[in-house]
Scaffold this motif. Structure first.
Motif, short mmCIF file in Angstrom:
data_model
loop_
_atom_site.label_atom_id
_atom_site.label_comp_id
_atom_site.label_asym_id
_atom_site.label_seq_id
_atom_site.Cartn_x
_atom_site.Cartn_y
_atom_site.Cartn_z
N ILE A 296 0.84 -1.20 0.00
CA ILE A 296 0.00 0.00 0.00
C ILE A 296 0.87 1.25 0.00
O ILE A 296 0.60 2.22 -0.72
CB ILE A 296 -0.96 0.00 1.21
N ARG A 297 1.93 1.22 0.80
CA ARG A 297 2.85 2.36 0.85
C ARG A 297 3.36 2.71 -0.55
O ARG A 297 3.34 3.88 -0.96
CB ARG A 297 4.05 2.03 1.75
N ASP A 298 3.81 1.72 -1.30
CA ASP A 298 4.41 2.02 -2.59
C ASP A 298 3.36 2.40 -3.63
O ASP A 298 3.66 3.16 -4.55
CB ASP A 298 5.27 0.84 -3.05
N ARG A 299 2.14 1.93 -3.47
CA ARG A 299 1.07 2.43 -4.35
C ARG A 299 0.81 3.91 -4.08
O ARG A 299 0.55 4.68 -5.01
CB ARG A 299 -0.21 1.63 -4.12
N LYS B 151 -2.58 2.20 9.81
CA LYS B 151 -2.17 2.96 11.00
C LYS B 151 -0.76 3.51 10.81
O LYS B 151 -0.47 4.66 11.15
CB LYS B 151 -2.22 2.06 12.24
N ARG B 152 0.14 2.68 10.29
CA ARG B 152 1.52 3.13 10.05
C ARG B 152 1.56 4.21 8.98
O ARG B 152 2.30 5.20 9.10
CB ARG B 152 2.39 1.94 9.62
N LEU B 153 0.76 4.04 7.93
CA LEU B 153 0.79 4.97 6.82
C LEU B 153 0.22 6.34 7.21
O LEU B 153 0.63 7.36 6.65
CB LEU B 153 0.01 4.38 5.64
N GLN B 154 -0.69 6.35 8.17
CA GLN B 154 -1.19 7.64 8.66
C GLN B 154 -0.09 8.38 9.42
O GLN B 154 0.10 9.59 9.23
CB GLN B 154 -2.41 7.43 9.56
N LEU C 249 1.07 9.59 4.71
CA LEU C 249 0.68 9.14 3.38
C LEU C 249 -0.83 8.99 3.24
O LEU C 249 -1.36 8.99 2.13
CB LEU C 249 1.38 7.83 3.04
N ILE C 250 -1.52 8.86 4.37
CA ILE C 250 -2.98 8.85 4.36
C ILE C 250 -3.47 9.75 5.49
O ILE C 250 -2.75 10.02 6.45
CB ILE C 250 -3.57 7.43 4.51
N THR C 251 -4.72 10.19 5.34
CA THR C 251 -5.34 11.06 6.34
C THR C 251 -6.75 10.56 6.62
O THR C 251 -7.47 10.18 5.70
CB THR C 251 -5.43 12.52 5.83
N THR D 244 -11.13 7.65 5.20
CA THR D 244 -9.68 7.73 5.05
C THR D 244 -9.34 7.98 3.59
O THR D 244 -9.93 7.38 2.68
CB THR D 244 -9.03 6.41 5.52
N PHE D 245 -8.35 8.87 3.37
CA PHE D 245 -8.00 9.28 2.01
C PHE D 245 -6.48 9.34 1.86
O PHE D 245 -5.75 9.56 2.84
CB PHE D 245 -8.58 10.67 1.70
N ALA D 246 -6.02 9.13 0.63
CA ALA D 246 -4.61 9.37 0.33
C ALA D 246 -4.31 10.85 0.54
O ALA D 246 -5.09 11.71 0.13
CB ALA D 246 -4.30 8.96 -1.10
N THR D 247 -3.20 11.13 1.19
CA THR D 247 -2.85 12.52 1.46
C THR D 247 -2.63 13.29 0.16
O THR D 247 -2.05 12.76 -0.79
CB THR D 247 -1.55 12.57 2.30
N GLU D 248 -3.10 14.51 0.13
CA GLU D 248 -2.84 15.37 -1.03
C GLU D 248 -1.34 15.67 -1.11
O GLU D 248 -0.64 15.70 -0.10
CB GLU D 248 -3.63 16.68 -0.91
#
Length: 222
Positions: free
Chosen positions: A24-27, A60-63, A67-69, A76-80
């Motif tokens: 998910i991180r790399d996407r 949780k880690r990506l927030q 990278l996400i908000t 939950t959304f991908a960060t702008e």
């Protein structure tokens, strides 16, 4: 070219949560999940072939990594990608990238050097006419992550991986306007050579120049 999910130091089987996190991180980093796009746990779990629990742990880690908000009652959304963040990200990287390169030159093990040497061969095979920009950026990520791993400082590595991820999102946003993506990626060749040779002063100088060149290229494309 190596899979972006494969990282230096991988050993044994990764947990489902770690596999989900990396995928998910790399996407998100490569903008395969577009900035501002909603994050659907069920769809991610299905596409990755894992349950919802590993996906939730990954999110949780990506927030934490910006990278996400998550917004209350909205989801939950991908960060702008905000170009005003470029100066802040570059400020951190200009201090820490030279430090990491110098530490890698001093501390790299035989395994680290073998990994970097293999990536050096990949760089030598880069043909700007035959490689898609996304493939070049995958290689760029791999080189940076290998250098950070070679510092053998988990705190420095973690900090730089997170900031490099954020910088790469900015790069990917403007990639169609950049004239020499291959040249930017190929700059890593002399840097890898300096690290493998143990030349910490040269490695630090090259890393600093690389970060400065990145910021100049982005600002020229805006």
């Amino acid at each position: 070219m190596r899979n972006v999910a494969t990282e230096p130091g991988d050993g044994g089987e990764l947990s489902l949560a770690e596999r989900a996190y990396r995928a998910i991180r790399d996407r998100l980093v490569m903008l395969e999940i577009r900035p501002g796009a909603p994050i659907n746990e069920d769809q991610l779990a299905q596409s990755l072939g894992v349950g919802r629990t590993p996906v939730r742990e990954a999110l949780k880690r990506l927030q934490y990594e910006r990278l996400i908000t998550t917004y209350p009652r909205r989801g939950t959304f991908a960060t702008e990608v905000n170009i005003t963040d470029l100066a802040y990200i570059s400020e951190v990287r200009q201090e820490l990238e030279p430090l990491a390169a110098a530490r890698a030159a001093r501390r790299a093990t035989a395994t680290d050097r073998a990994t970097l040497t293999a990536l050096r061969r990949d760089l030598e095979s880069v043909d700007p006419r035959g490689h898609a920009a996304a493939d070049l950026m995958h290689l760029d990520l791999q080189v940076h992550r290998a250098i950070y791993a070679a510092t053998h400082n988990p705190y420095l590595e973690d900090t730089l991986v997170r900031h490099d991820n954020l910088a790469t999102r900015i790069w990917c946003l403007f990639i169609d306007r950049l004239s020499d993506v291959a040249g930017h990626v190929e700059e890593h060749g002399p840097l890898i050579d300096a690290i493998v040779a143990g030349d910490h002063d040269k490695a630090a100088q090259l890393a600093g120049s690389h970060v400065e060149g990145f910021e100049r290229a982005i600002r020229a494309a805006i």
